[in-house]
Scaffold this motif. Structure first.
Motif, PDB file in Angstrom:
ATOM      1  N   ASP A  31       3.628   0.870  -7.654  1.00  0.00           N
ATOM      2  CA  ASP A  31       4.286   2.049  -7.211  1.00  0.00           C
ATOM      3  C   ASP A  31       3.120   3.479  -8.421  1.00  0.00           C
ATOM      4  O   ASP A  31       2.597   4.313  -8.555  1.00  0.00           O
ATOM      5  N   TYR A  32       4.084   3.653  -9.517  1.00  0.00           N
ATOM      6  CA  TYR A  32       3.666   4.156 -10.496  1.00  0.00           C
ATOM      7  C   TYR A  32       2.146   4.031 -10.635  1.00  0.00           C
ATOM      8  O   TYR A  32       1.759   5.299 -10.773  1.00  0.00           O
ATOM      9  N   TYR A  33       1.792   3.149 -10.513  1.00  0.00           N
ATOM     10  CA  TYR A  33       0.317   2.578 -11.511  1.00  0.00           C
ATOM     11  C   TYR A  33      -0.827   3.194  -9.525  1.00  0.00           C
ATOM     12  O   TYR A  33      -1.808   4.317 -10.138  1.00  0.00           O
ATOM     13  N   HIS A  34      -0.607   3.092  -8.522  1.00  0.00           N
ATOM     14  CA  HIS A  34      -1.001   3.624  -8.047  1.00  0.00           C
ATOM     15  C   HIS A  34      -0.545   5.137  -7.995  1.00  0.00           C
ATOM     16  O   HIS A  34      -2.005   6.430  -7.469  1.00  0.00           O
ATOM     17  N   GLN A  35       0.355   6.067  -7.833  1.00  0.00           N
ATOM     18  CA  GLN A  35       0.608   7.607  -8.192  1.00  0.00           C
ATOM     19  C   GLN A  35      -0.469   7.915  -9.151  1.00  0.00           C
ATOM     20  O   GLN A  35      -1.082   9.125  -9.068  1.00  0.00           O
ATOM     21  N   ALA A  36      -0.734   7.186 -10.914  1.00  0.00           N
ATOM     22  CA  ALA A  36      -1.062   7.889 -11.402  1.00  0.00           C
ATOM     23  C   ALA A  36      -3.165   7.749 -11.018  1.00  0.00           C
ATOM     24  O   ALA A  36      -3.595   8.611 -11.516  1.00  0.00           O
ATOM     25  N   LEU A  37      -3.250   6.617 -10.416  1.00  0.00           N
ATOM     26  CA  LEU A  37      -4.674   6.763  -9.412  1.00  0.00           C
ATOM     27  C   LEU A  37      -4.460   7.465  -8.232  1.00  0.00           C
ATOM     28  O   LEU A  37      -5.482   8.625  -7.964  1.00  0.00           O
ATOM     29  N   GLY A  38      -3.564   8.019  -7.966  1.00  0.00           N
ATOM     30  CA  GLY A  38      -4.404   9.558  -6.880  1.00  0.00           C
ATOM     31  C   GLY A  38      -4.820  10.246  -7.743  1.00  0.00           C
ATOM     32  O   GLY A  38      -4.970  11.307  -7.000  1.00  0.00           O
ATOM     33  N   LEU A  39      -4.302  10.896  -8.775  1.00  0.00           N
ATOM     34  CA  LEU A  39      -4.118  12.025  -9.908  1.00  0.00           C
ATOM     35  C   LEU A  39      -5.763  12.086 -10.276  1.00  0.00           C
ATOM     36  O   LEU A  39      -6.158  12.445 -10.161  1.00  0.00           O
ATOM     37  N   LYS A  40      -5.975  11.112 -11.254  1.00  0.00           N
ATOM     38  CA  LYS A  40      -6.615  10.381 -11.799  1.00  0.00           C
ATOM     39  C   LYS A  40      -7.230   8.826 -11.221  1.00  0.00           C
ATOM     40  O   LYS A  40      -7.135   7.850 -11.851  1.00  0.00           O
ATOM     41  N   SER A  41      -8.087   8.547 -10.407  1.00  0.00           N
ATOM     42  CA  SER A  41      -8.761   7.979  -9.378  1.00  0.00           C
ATOM     43  C   SER A  41      -9.739   6.944 -11.316  1.00  0.00           C
ATOM     44  O   SER A  41     -10.021   5.936 -10.384  1.00  0.00           O
ATOM     45  N   GLU A  42     -10.060   7.390 -11.773  1.00  0.00           N
ATOM     46  CA  GLU A  42     -10.877   7.097 -12.805  1.00  0.00           C
ATOM     47  C   GLU A  42     -10.715   6.418 -14.217  1.00  0.00           C
ATOM     48  O   GLU A  42     -10.551   5.885 -14.831  1.00  0.00           O
ATOM     49  N   ASP A  43      -9.045   6.567 -13.559  1.00  0.00           N
ATOM     50  CA  ASP A  43      -8.564   5.792 -14.913  1.00  0.00           C
ATOM     51  C   ASP A  43      -8.848   4.336 -14.464  1.00  0.00           C
ATOM     52  O   ASP A  43      -8.057   3.660 -14.469  1.00  0.00           O
ATOM     53  N   THR A  44      -9.518   4.295 -15.767  1.00  0.00           N
ATOM     54  CA  THR A  44      -9.820   2.645 -16.583  1.00  0.00           C
ATOM     55  C   THR A  44      -8.562   1.485 -16.920  1.00  0.00           C
ATOM     56  O   THR A  44      -8.018   0.944 -16.125  1.00  0.00           O
ATOM     57  N   PHE A  45      -7.596   2.790 -17.594  1.00  0.00           N
ATOM     58  CA  PHE A  45      -6.226   1.646 -17.891  1.00  0.00           C
ATOM     59  C   PHE A  45      -4.845   1.285 -16.694  1.00  0.00           C
ATOM     60  O   PHE A  45      -5.196   1.231 -16.540  1.00  0.00           O
ATOM     61  N   ALA A  46      -5.213   2.407 -16.054  1.00  0.00           N
ATOM     62  CA  ALA A  46      -4.179   2.711 -14.376  1.00  0.00           C
ATOM     63  C   ALA A  46      -5.012   0.943 -14.056  1.00  0.00           C
ATOM     64  O   ALA A  46      -4.282   0.601 -12.596  1.00  0.00           O
ATOM     65  N   THR A  47      -6.078   0.815 -13.546  1.00  0.00           N
ATOM     66  CA  THR A  47      -6.999   0.621 -12.977  1.00  0.00           C
ATOM     67  C   THR A  47      -6.820  -0.976 -13.443  1.00  0.00           C
ATOM     68  O   THR A  47      -6.447  -1.731 -12.835  1.00  0.00           O
ATOM     69  N   GLU A  48      -6.558  -1.710 -14.446  1.00  0.00           N
ATOM     70  CA  GLU A  48      -7.130  -2.552 -15.041  1.00  0.00           C
ATOM     71  C   GLU A  48      -5.111  -3.002 -15.045  1.00  0.00           C
ATOM     72  O   GLU A  48      -5.111  -4.255 -14.582  1.00  0.00           O
ATOM     73  N   MET A  49      -4.347  -2.323 -15.158  1.00  0.00           N
ATOM     74  CA  MET A  49      -2.963  -2.344 -15.327  1.00  0.00           C
ATOM     75  C   MET A  49      -2.475  -2.271 -13.810  1.00  0.00           C
ATOM     76  O   MET A  49      -1.378  -3.793 -13.085  1.00  0.00           O
ATOM     77  N   LEU A  50      -2.872  -2.204 -12.776  1.00  0.00           N
ATOM     78  CA  LEU A  50      -2.332  -2.490 -11.400  1.00  0.00           C
ATOM     79  C   LEU A  50      -3.295  -3.418 -10.611  1.00  0.00           C
ATOM     80  O   LEU A  50      -2.123  -4.567 -10.222  1.00  0.00           O
ATOM     81  N   ARG A  51      -4.260  -4.491 -11.680  1.00  0.00           N
ATOM     82  CA  ARG A  51      -5.055  -5.554 -10.802  1.00  0.00           C
ATOM     83  C   ARG A  51      -4.362  -6.724 -11.481  1.00  0.00           C
ATOM     84  O   ARG A  51      -3.796  -7.698 -11.164  1.00  0.00           O
ATOM     85  N   THR A  52      -3.404  -5.727 -12.750  1.00  0.00           N
ATOM     86  CA  THR A  52      -3.020  -7.290 -13.508  1.00  0.00           C
ATOM     87  C   THR A  52      -1.842  -7.518 -12.627  1.00  0.00           C
ATOM     88  O   THR A  52      -0.827  -8.616 -12.771  1.00  0.00           O
ATOM     89  N   ALA A  53      -0.888  -5.829 -12.280  1.00  0.00           N
ATOM     90  CA  ALA A  53       0.493  -6.454 -12.025  1.00  0.00           C
ATOM     91  C   ALA A  53       0.024  -7.507  -9.981  1.00  0.00           C
ATOM     92  O   ALA A  53       1.242  -7.716 -10.550  1.00  0.00           O
ATOM     93  N   PHE A  54      -0.961  -6.693  -9.596  1.00  0.00           N
ATOM     94  CA  PHE A  54      -0.750  -7.140  -8.135  1.00  0.00           C
ATOM     95  C   PHE A  54      -0.727  -9.181  -8.101  1.00  0.00           C
ATOM     96  O   PHE A  54      -0.480 -10.331  -7.910  1.00  0.00           O
ATOM     97  N   GLU A  55      -1.675  -9.512  -9.519  1.00  0.00           N
ATOM     98  CA  GLU A  55      -1.792 -11.214 -10.370  1.00  0.00           C
ATOM     99  C   GLU A  55      -0.383 -11.844 -10.506  1.00  0.00           C
ATOM    100  O   GLU A  55       0.032 -13.058 -10.207  1.00  0.00           O
ATOM    101  N   GLU A  56       0.212 -10.876 -11.390  1.00  0.00           N
ATOM    102  CA  GLU A  56       1.692 -10.748 -11.666  1.00  0.00           C
ATOM    103  C   GLU A  56       2.530 -11.259 -10.451  1.00  0.00           C
ATOM    104  O   GLU A  56       3.366 -12.440 -10.308  1.00  0.00           O
TER     105      GLU A  56
END
Length: 66
Positions: A31-56
Protein backbone atom coordinates in the motif's frame (compact mmCIF):
# COMPACT_ATOMS: atom_id res chain seq x y z
CA UNK A 1 19.56 19.70 5.78
CA UNK A 2 17.47 17.75 3.27
CA UNK A 3 13.80 17.34 3.96
CA UNK A 4 12.13 14.18 2.68
CA UNK A 5 9.41 14.62 0.10
CA UNK A 6 6.03 12.89 0.61
CA UNK A 7 6.84 10.14 -1.92
CA UNK A 8 10.09 9.41 -0.08
CA UNK A 9 8.22 9.15 3.21
CA UNK A 10 5.74 6.67 1.72
CA UNK A 11 8.56 4.62 0.22
CA UNK A 12 10.37 4.60 3.57
CA UNK A 13 7.22 3.53 5.41
CA UNK A 14 6.74 0.77 2.85
CA UNK A 15 10.32 -0.39 3.31
CA UNK A 16 9.93 -0.39 7.10
CA UNK A 17 6.85 -2.62 6.88
CA UNK A 18 8.57 -4.75 4.24
CA UNK A 19 11.48 -5.44 6.57
CA UNK A 20 9.10 -6.56 9.32
CA UNK A 21 7.94 -9.41 7.08
CA UNK A 22 4.76 -11.41 7.39
CA UNK A 23 1.63 -11.16 5.30
CA UNK A 24 0.05 -8.19 7.09
CA UNK A 25 3.24 -6.13 6.98
CA UNK A 26 3.82 -6.99 3.32
CA UNK A 27 0.30 -5.83 2.44
CA UNK A 28 0.95 -2.55 4.29
CA UNK A 29 4.28 -2.21 2.46
CA UNK A 30 2.54 -2.70 -0.89
CA UNK A 31 0.00 0.00 0.00
CA UNK A 32 2.77 2.46 0.90
CA UNK A 33 4.77 1.66 -2.25
CA UNK A 34 1.64 2.33 -4.30
CA UNK A 35 1.17 5.68 -2.56
CA UNK A 36 4.80 6.61 -3.25
CA UNK A 37 4.43 5.67 -6.91
CA UNK A 38 1.19 7.63 -7.13
CA UNK A 39 3.20 10.73 -6.25
CA UNK A 40 6.30 9.89 -8.30
CA UNK A 41 5.71 7.12 -10.80
CA UNK A 42 9.35 6.99 -11.91
CA UNK A 43 10.68 6.17 -8.42
CA UNK A 44 12.90 3.15 -9.11
CA UNK A 45 13.29 2.22 -5.44
CA UNK A 46 9.53 2.00 -4.80
CA UNK A 47 9.03 0.19 -8.12
CA UNK A 48 11.63 -2.45 -7.34
CA UNK A 49 10.51 -2.90 -3.75
CA UNK A 50 6.88 -3.23 -4.86
CA UNK A 51 7.91 -5.99 -7.28
CA UNK A 52 9.85 -7.73 -4.50
CA UNK A 53 6.93 -7.45 -2.07
CA UNK A 54 4.56 -9.00 -4.61
CA UNK A 55 7.02 -11.86 -5.11
CA UNK A 56 7.25 -12.42 -1.36
CA UNK A 57 3.46 -12.33 -0.95
CA UNK A 58 3.27 -15.08 -3.56
CA UNK A 59 5.57 -17.24 -1.45
CA UNK A 60 3.55 -16.85 1.78
CA UNK A 61 1.63 -19.93 2.92
CA UNK A 62 -2.11 -19.69 2.35
CA UNK A 63 -3.12 -21.26 5.67
CA UNK A 64 -6.08 -23.52 6.12
CA UNK A 65 -8.80 -23.51 3.49
CA UNK A 66 -12.19 -24.81 4.57
Amino acid sequence: MNIATPWQVYAALGFTHHLKGGTDSLHKAIDYYHQALGLKSEDTFATEMLRTAFEEIGKEPLGHVL
